[in-house]
Design an enzyme around this catalytic site. Structure first.
Site, PDB file in Angstrom:
ATOM      1  CE  LYS A  81      -3.016  -2.428  -0.647  1.00 17.35           C
ATOM      2  NZ  LYS A  81      -3.396  -2.387  -2.062  1.00 17.35           N
ATOM      3  CB  THR A  85      -0.187  -0.313  -8.443  1.00 18.50           C
ATOM      4  OG1 THR A  85      -0.658  -1.202  -7.423  1.00 18.50           O
ATOM      5  CG2 THR A  85      -0.890  -0.596  -9.737  1.00 18.50           C
ATOM      6  CG  HIS A 147       4.747  -6.591  -0.788  1.00 19.53           C
ATOM      7  ND1 HIS A 147       4.847  -5.288  -1.206  1.00 19.53           N
ATOM      8  CD2 HIS A 147       3.503  -6.999  -1.165  1.00 19.53           C
ATOM      9  CE1 HIS A 147       3.724  -4.934  -1.820  1.00 19.53           C
ATOM     10  NE2 HIS A 147       2.901  -5.958  -1.816  1.00 19.53           N
ATOM     11  NE  ARG A 169       0.261   6.525   0.109  1.00 18.75           N
ATOM     12  CZ  ARG A 169      -0.912   6.139  -0.337  1.00 18.75           C
ATOM     13  NH1 ARG A 169      -1.223   4.851  -0.369  1.00 18.75           N
ATOM     14  NH2 ARG A 169      -1.815   7.015  -0.758  1.00 18.75           N
ATOM     15  CE1 TYR A 235       1.195   6.546  -3.915  1.00 15.91           C
ATOM     16  CE2 TYR A 235       0.740   8.708  -2.963  1.00 15.91           C
ATOM     17  CZ  TYR A 235       0.331   7.628  -3.718  1.00 15.91           C
ATOM     18  OH  TYR A 235      -0.924   7.617  -4.273  1.00 15.91           O
ATOM     19  NE  ARG A 301      -8.195   4.292  -0.412  1.00 16.81           N
ATOM     20  CZ  ARG A 301      -8.313   5.414   0.314  1.00 16.81           C
ATOM     21  NH1 ARG A 301      -9.504   5.878   0.585  1.00 16.81           N
ATOM     22  NH2 ARG A 301      -7.249   6.052   0.769  1.00 16.81           N
ATOM     23  CE  LYS A 302     -11.058   9.260  -0.780  1.00 24.62           C
ATOM     24  NZ  LYS A 302     -11.148   9.969   0.507  1.00 24.62           N
ATOM     25  N   GLY A 303      -5.417   7.580  -4.484  1.00 24.05           N
ATOM     26  CA  GLY A 303      -4.089   7.975  -4.957  1.00 24.05           C
ATOM     27  C   GLY A 303      -3.695   9.378  -4.525  1.00 24.05           C
TER      28      GLY A 303
HETATM   29  N1  PPS Z   1      -0.578   5.333 -10.590  1.00 18.78           N
HETATM   30  C1  PPS Z   1      -0.759   5.609  -9.310  1.00 18.78           C
HETATM   31  N2  PPS Z   1      -0.377   6.809  -8.805  1.00 18.78           N
HETATM   32  C2  PPS Z   1      -0.556   7.096  -7.512  1.00 18.78           C
HETATM   33  N3  PPS Z   1      -1.132   6.255  -6.612  1.00 18.78           N
HETATM   34  C3  PPS Z   1      -1.524   5.059  -7.070  1.00 18.78           C
HETATM   35  C4  PPS Z   1      -1.363   4.670  -8.424  1.00 18.78           C
HETATM   36  N4  PPS Z   1      -1.851   3.423  -8.566  1.00 18.78           N
HETATM   37  C5  PPS Z   1      -2.315   3.037  -7.372  1.00 18.78           C
HETATM   38  N5  PPS Z   1      -2.122   4.019  -6.461  1.00 18.78           N
HETATM   39  C6  PPS Z   1      -2.484   4.024  -5.041  1.00 18.78           C
HETATM   40  O1  PPS Z   1      -1.532   3.223  -4.320  1.00 18.78           O
HETATM   41  C7  PPS Z   1      -2.220   2.543  -3.262  1.00 18.78           C
HETATM   42  C8  PPS Z   1      -2.129   1.052  -3.482  1.00 18.78           C
HETATM   43  O2  PPS Z   1      -0.850   0.665  -3.043  1.00 18.78           O
HETATM   44  P1  PPS Z   1      -0.011  -0.485  -3.701  1.00 18.78           P
HETATM   45  O3  PPS Z   1      -0.012  -0.332  -5.165  1.00 18.78           O
HETATM   46  O4  PPS Z   1       1.298  -0.477  -3.004  1.00 18.78           O
HETATM   47  O5  PPS Z   1      -0.831  -1.782  -3.310  1.00 18.78           O
HETATM   48  S1  PPS Z   1      -0.235  -3.267  -3.261  1.00 18.78           S
HETATM   49  O6  PPS Z   1       0.782  -3.292  -2.193  1.00 18.78           O
HETATM   50  O7  PPS Z   1       0.301  -3.588  -4.572  1.00 18.78           O
HETATM   51  O8  PPS Z   1      -1.401  -4.109  -2.895  1.00 18.78           O
HETATM   52  C9  PPS Z   1      -3.641   3.039  -3.267  1.00 18.78           C
HETATM   53  O9  PPS Z   1      -3.618   4.204  -2.457  1.00 18.78           O
HETATM   54  P2  PPS Z   1      -4.949   4.802  -1.763  1.00 18.78           P
HETATM   55  O10 PPS Z   1      -5.718   5.446  -2.858  1.00 18.78           O
HETATM   56  O11 PPS Z   1      -4.458   5.805  -0.764  1.00 18.78           O
HETATM   57  O12 PPS Z   1      -5.659   3.664  -1.115  1.00 18.78           O
HETATM   58  C10 PPS Z   1      -3.809   3.371  -4.749  1.00 18.78           C
HETATM   59  O13 PPS Z   1      -4.886   4.227  -5.020  1.00 18.78           O
END
Ligand code: PPS
Length: 339
Positions: A81, A85, A147, A169, A235, A301-303
């Site tokens: 998290k 991604t 991880h 993050r 992040y 989700r929200k990013g």
């Molecule tokens: N392209 C991009 N840019 C910015 N943020 C992004 C992006 N893709 C995924 N996200 C946000 O990253 C959070 C998911 O974390 P991970 O990708 O580490 O998840 S995992 O560990 O692979 O399960 C999750 O954060 P939150 O929105 O705060 O829940 C995702 O929304």
């Protein structure tokens, strides 16, 4: 049966015997490990100082035992998290940009998790000894993700000239993201711990691959000692200035952007393809399940930076701020909690 069939049958039976004895050994190991109630799964086990599920243990140990790193390998490492991604998308697009046409980035047709596969929770799940060249989209360099905490990575990663890109993050947003993820994946018949209970567990380091601070500091310390081995990214910095972070990433990966590329807007193009807004809206990321049956859409989700403000109470914030201060004291590592 001819001789070939007999030896094939014998091999299958030997493999099954080995599997069975390995499963017995694993079961014995699990029984000796400290155990805690997990958030989503019934139990988490403390293995080599970090928490994992019983299901993850087998592929994890296969990864530790069988993975042989090449000098050219690149590994994307994260705590769950923290932007895995996103980092997969950015690293893939930067590292392999000369292998596909500018408007044909494979991210348009495959998810970041399909293009850069997790070693311990994907690659080693079904076959401990498979040919890894077959599972990478491109080779030389191969690109994987994990991880697993630094101290528990296979020794060949440390011993080789392979490179690690680590993304962390701030723990407040990580926790809120993990909470929502657990909620989305919740088994209908199972109650999740309340936000308070999950927060308490998280502060005690009890979540998959936790403790969070041990994970982050493990990679941080090696990155300080050997910046050529680990590029340590945050992040919040990616959100603040993606272009300069991408350029830093490209230099670290030994594929710096040329002047021509910069003039042609290649950096901005990669940033745009990998952006939250773009990836979230791609058909490939909206439907379907990944290898461990998580819906692709649940990785988006929200990013945002600072979403914790919408969920954490003032006392939670105060508690976590103290914890951050205490855990990171004298490390030189800091987190931005908002932008
Ligand atoms: N392209 C991009 N840019 C910015 N943020 C992004 C992006 N893709 C995924 N996200 C946000 O990253 C959070 C998911 O974390 P991970 O990708 O580490 O998840 S995992 O560990 O692979 O399960 C999750 O954060 P939150 O929105 O705060 O829940 C995702 O929304």
């Amino acid at each position: 049966m001819d001789t070939a069939e007999i030896s094939k049958a014998k091999l299958v039976s030997l493999t099954q015997d080995a599997e069975k004895s390995w499963d017995d050994e694993l079961q014995q190991l699990v029984e000796t490990l400290p155990r805690e109630q997990g958030w989503r799964v019934s139990n988490l086990y403390l293995y080599q100082g970090f928490w994992c599920t019983a299901l993850t243990l087998k592929p994890l140990i296969s990864f530790q035992t069988h993975f042989q790193a090449f000098d050219s390998d690149v590994i994307v490492a994260t705590f769950p998290k923290c932007g895995t991604t996103w980092l997969k998308a950015l690293t893939f697009s930067t590292l392999y940009r000369d292998r596909f046409a500018r408007d044909e980035n494979p991210l348009l047709a495959s998810t970041p998790h399909q293009l850069v596969r997790f070693l311990e929770q994907d690659v080693y799940v079904n076959n401990p000894c498979q040919d890894l060249d077959d599972i990478c989209v491109y080779n030389k360099p191969r690109l994987f993700s994990t991880h697993v905490p630094y101290a528990s990575l296979p020794t060949s990663i440390e011993d080789s000239r392979s490179k690690i890109v680590y993304l962390c993050r701030n723990p407040m947003d990580m926790f809120v993201s993990l909470w929502h993820f657990a909620e989305k994946l919740r088994d209908e018949n199972k109650e999740l711990p309340s936000l308070d209970e999950a927060f308490d567990k998280s502060c005690r380091g009890i979540h998959v691959f936790g403790p969070f601070f041990d994970h982050v500091l493990g990679y941080w310390k090696v990155a300080q000692e050997n910046p050529d081995k680990i590029l340590f990214l945050k992040y919040e910095d990616l959100k603040e200035d993606i272009s300069s972070q991408l350029k830093q990433l490209a230099v670290f990966l030994r594929v710096p952007f040329t002047e021509d590329e910069e003039e042609q807007g290649v950096v901005e193009e990669i940033a745009k393809v990998c952006s939250f807004e773009n990836l979230k809206e791609l058909e490939v990321n909206k439907k379907g399940l990944d290898v461990i049956r998580i819906p692709h859409k649940d990785f988006f989700r929200k990013g945002k930076v600072g979403d914790w403000k919408n969920y954490l109470t003032p006392s939670m914030v105060e508690h976590l701020q103290k914890l951050i201060q205490q855990k990171l004291e004298n490390s030189g590592l800091t987190f931005k909690l908002s932008l």
